[in-house]
Scaffold this motif. Sequence first.
Motif, short mmCIF file in Angstrom:
data_model
loop_
_atom_site.label_atom_id
_atom_site.label_comp_id
_atom_site.label_asym_id
_atom_site.label_seq_id
_atom_site.Cartn_x
_atom_site.Cartn_y
_atom_site.Cartn_z
N ASP A 194 -3.31 39.47 2.20
CA ASP A 194 -3.33 40.67 1.37
C ASP A 194 -2.99 40.35 -0.08
OD1 ASP A 194 -4.00 42.16 3.57
OD2 ASP A 194 -1.99 42.96 3.90
N ALA A 195 -1.99 39.50 -0.27
CA ALA A 195 -1.59 39.14 -1.63
C ALA A 195 -2.70 38.38 -2.35
CB ALA A 195 -0.31 38.31 -1.60
N ASN A 196 -3.32 37.44 -1.65
CA ASN A 196 -4.41 36.69 -2.28
C ASN A 196 -5.61 37.58 -2.58
OD1 ASN A 196 -3.15 34.18 -2.38
ND2 ASN A 196 -3.74 33.65 -0.30
N GLU A 197 -5.95 38.45 -1.63
CA GLU A 197 -7.09 39.34 -1.86
C GLU A 197 -6.82 40.28 -3.02
OE1 GLU A 197 -9.94 42.59 0.46
OE2 GLU A 197 -8.09 41.89 1.40
N ALA A 198 -5.61 40.84 -3.10
CA ALA A 198 -5.30 41.77 -4.19
C ALA A 198 -5.37 41.05 -5.54
CB ALA A 198 -3.91 42.36 -3.98
N ARG A 199 -4.90 39.82 -5.60
CA ARG A 199 -4.96 39.06 -6.85
C ARG A 199 -6.41 38.74 -7.21
NH1 ARG A 199 -4.88 33.39 -7.56
NH2 ARG A 199 -4.50 32.80 -9.75
N TYR A 200 -7.20 38.33 -6.22
CA TYR A 200 -8.60 38.02 -6.48
C TYR A 200 -9.37 39.27 -6.90
CZ TYR A 200 -7.80 33.44 -4.36
OH TYR A 200 -7.34 32.18 -4.08
N ARG A 201 -9.02 40.40 -6.33
CA ARG A 201 -9.68 41.65 -6.71
C ARG A 201 -9.40 41.97 -8.18
NH1 ARG A 201 -11.15 46.75 -4.60
NH2 ARG A 201 -11.80 47.98 -6.41
N LEU A 202 -8.16 41.74 -8.62
CA LEU A 202 -7.82 41.97 -10.02
C LEU A 202 -8.59 41.00 -10.92
CD1 LEU A 202 -6.00 43.65 -11.89
CD2 LEU A 202 -4.25 41.87 -11.65
N LEU A 203 -8.66 39.74 -10.51
CA LEU A 203 -9.42 38.76 -11.29
C LEU A 203 -10.90 39.11 -11.32
CD1 LEU A 203 -7.76 35.43 -10.04
CD2 LEU A 203 -7.40 36.57 -12.24
N LEU A 204 -11.43 39.58 -10.19
CA LEU A 204 -12.84 39.95 -10.13
C LEU A 204 -13.14 41.09 -11.08
CD1 LEU A 204 -15.60 39.59 -8.61
CD2 LEU A 204 -14.83 41.44 -7.11
N ASP A 205 -12.30 42.13 -11.09
CA ASP A 205 -12.54 43.27 -11.98
C ASP A 205 -12.45 42.87 -13.44
OD1 ASP A 205 -12.86 44.80 -9.75
OD2 ASP A 205 -10.91 45.79 -9.86
N ALA A 206 -11.66 41.82 -13.74
CA ALA A 206 -11.53 41.35 -15.12
C ALA A 206 -12.53 40.26 -15.45
CB ALA A 206 -10.11 40.83 -15.35
N HIS A 207 -13.47 39.99 -14.53
CA HIS A 207 -14.50 38.96 -14.72
C HIS A 207 -13.90 37.57 -14.91
CE1 HIS A 207 -18.30 41.47 -15.65
NE2 HIS A 207 -17.50 42.12 -14.83
N THR A 221 -4.96 48.75 -8.63
CA THR A 221 -5.24 47.36 -8.30
C THR A 221 -4.14 46.44 -8.79
OG1 THR A 221 -7.62 47.81 -8.46
CG2 THR A 221 -6.94 45.51 -8.54
N HIS A 222 -3.68 46.67 -10.01
CA HIS A 222 -2.59 45.85 -10.56
C HIS A 222 -1.30 46.04 -9.77
CE1 HIS A 222 0.80 45.09 -13.40
NE2 HIS A 222 0.09 44.01 -13.66
N THR A 223 -0.97 47.29 -9.46
CA THR A 223 0.25 47.56 -8.69
C THR A 223 0.18 46.94 -7.31
OG1 THR A 223 0.54 49.65 -9.89
CG2 THR A 223 1.73 49.40 -7.81
N GLN A 224 -0.97 47.03 -6.67
CA GLN A 224 -1.13 46.45 -5.34
C GLN A 224 -0.99 44.93 -5.39
OE1 GLN A 224 -4.84 47.42 -3.47
NE2 GLN A 224 -4.29 46.48 -1.52
N ALA A 225 -1.54 44.30 -6.42
CA ALA A 225 -1.44 42.85 -6.53
C ALA A 225 0.01 42.41 -6.73
CB ALA A 225 -2.30 42.35 -7.68
N VAL A 226 0.74 43.11 -7.58
CA VAL A 226 2.15 42.78 -7.82
C VAL A 226 2.98 43.03 -6.58
CG1 VAL A 226 4.18 43.37 -9.19
CG2 VAL A 226 1.95 43.19 -10.30
N SER A 227 2.77 44.18 -5.95
CA SER A 227 3.56 44.53 -4.77
C SER A 227 3.24 43.63 -3.58
CB SER A 227 3.30 46.00 -4.39
OG SER A 227 4.00 46.36 -3.22
N SER A 228 1.98 43.25 -3.43
CA SER A 228 1.58 42.41 -2.30
C SER A 228 2.24 41.03 -2.38
CB SER A 228 0.06 42.25 -2.26
OG SER A 228 -0.56 43.49 -2.05
#
Length: 420
Positions: A391-404, A329-336
């Motif tokens: 994709d970039a926004n979703e990947a970042r939001y997914r990381l934020l979601l997993d971190a509450h 998830t972190h790699t996808q957010a950075v790469s996106s």
Amino acid sequence: MKPIVLALALAFAAPIMAEEISYPDLPPPAQAEAAISRSITVLTAESGIKFEQSNRRRWSSGNYEFNVRAGSAQRRIASTGQALKEWDVAIERPVRLPNKMLIDQEIGAEGVQRAEFTLGDARHEAGRLLLRLWFTWQREQAQVAQWQQQELTLQRLAAMTEKRVKAGDAPKMEHNQALAAAAQAGVSRRQALMRAQLAANEIVRQFPGLELPENVPRSTPQAIQNDFTYWKDQVFQHNHELGMVRSDRHLQQLLAQRSRADRIPDPTVGMRYSSEMAGNEKVTGVYVSVPLSFGLRSAQAEGMQHQAEIATNREAFVQRRLEGDVYATHTQAVSSFTTWQQAADAGNSIRQNAELVARAYALGESSLSDTLTARRIALESTLAEATAQLDANEARYRLLLDAHQLWPLDSDEDVTHDHY
């Protein structure tokens, strides 16, 4: 005075406004929380907590109950032939040993704790589903908008071509080509509109009551702050699935401890009253009975110990898998984010080139074929840029979601699993 009053009002309202406009391309936090709370999986998990609370009361009270025994008999004296009626009554109850009572209370409490983690995990998964469906809908909406713009552009190009044909500056074939390109863009727009409607219907079906706005503002993607270690710590600190398996491991250990304690059977204590010799004799007494086991209880204790070992291995497996998930998830957010930057730079250059080709065609310095090709490439790059942005926004939001750090997923955001 009015400017001062307005400034003070804005200052006090700033925290509330910041909460509402932090993520303008997402559902408002209140709506998202309500939608997640009404999810079927979340409602099921809430019922699971109520079940475990009842189960905790069962463990605290124990399975033993009072038992009443009664019987009658007839005594016949052989020498006299006399028949004497006799009867007896007894009340008894197994007695749970004190150490078992304490273990049972821990088991009941741990069952509730595991159910609470299950509820948190259900809310988390519902949040993931909402996020995924939301951005699927947004991608289709972006397709609709881009194809609509492409259709209008090609229609204007067809009108320009018609004028050139009438003026004798272009053959009829070019007008037909321009009309065909505009019609094809219209077909693609309608197909994208159908997909957007299906995506919107899926959101409403999964999350009834969630309001879908007509237009969702596009947010500029942001770079991921902090390194992988930070995000791993944040995710693990709040991860409910990890809490579930740790709670399950602790529960299995308690059950194994309870099974070992059962090697010493619980005694049954009773009081007995009987009337014998036709009521001439009254007998009152107490008695104790203890079951004797020949290997059964030891086998059960051994089996429960193996179950505890399985739960420990399951915890290790989940922890390793979660580490991989967080890394991905972190790699996808950075790469996106990097991909979006490159797509944006490429899209700007390609669109500028398409505009230059269109002007050249208007001046008679370029062919229609080159103009249509440039428009098609510009559309593809614009769609690629829009997709990369989402994709970039979703990947970042997914990381934020997993971190509450996105939506409230439980009532206590400070829950940790250190006690395990």
